[in-house]
Design a protein around this motif. Structure first.
Motif: not given
Length: 156
Positions: A8-36
């Motif tokens: 809900g806040n990536f790359p910016f919080p809702p009140g600060e949204k603007k066009p933005h070029h995201l490169t692969a090195d800026k993506f957030k990596m996560f595991i679904y689910t980290g507990n398994k």
């Protein structure tokens, strides 16, 4: 389980949204689910605002994600590479999807992904308006999983 702050806040919080070029090195990596980790998928979050979440997930050869995921918004999958089988554990319904295939998963519908092949499956996903409710991702699927057996046999 709580939702990580970047949803809900990536790359910016809702009140600060603007066009933005995201490169692969800026993506957030996560595991679904980290507990398994033995039954999880690797995710790259492309963007997550107050209105939608978009990312790419990868299922390794022979893997699946567990528990069944259930979202607080409608989800669309688009298969980029490989093959994925989706199971709705409530109904037993399955779909086999390959590159170029897409599926709509309505809000609240549980689903599990399986990769029965020897190649990674890579899937683009978009969920709107929210990925999960305030409780966060599911910690388990507590309904009865419906599985169907076929009487048909494959001859060798």
């Amino acid at each position: 389980m709580t939702i990580p702050a970047y949803f809900g806040n990536f790359p910016f919080p809702p009140g600060e949204k603007k066009p933005h070029h995201l490169t692969a090195d800026k993506f957030k990596m996560f595991i679904y689910t980290g507990n398994k980790p033995y039954s999880s998928d690797l995710n790259y979050l492309l963007a997550s605002t107050d209105k939608m979440t978009t990312g790419i997930y990868q299922l390794a050869p022979g893997s699946n994600f567990d528990p069944a995921d259930i979202h607080a918004g409608d989800e669309v999958y688009y298969v980029l590479e490989g093959e994925v089988h989706l199971l709705n554990p409530e109904t037993g319904h399955t779909e086999r999807m390959g590159p170029g295939d897409s599926i709509l998963i309505p809000m609240g519908v549980p689903h599990r992904g399986y990769n029965f092949t020897d190649k990674a499956a890579v899937i683009l996903f978009c969920i709107a308006p929210r990925i999960w409710d305030e409780k966060g991702p599911p910690t388990g699927y507590f309904g009865v999983t419906r599985l169907f057996k076929s009487e048909r046999r494959v001859s060798e």
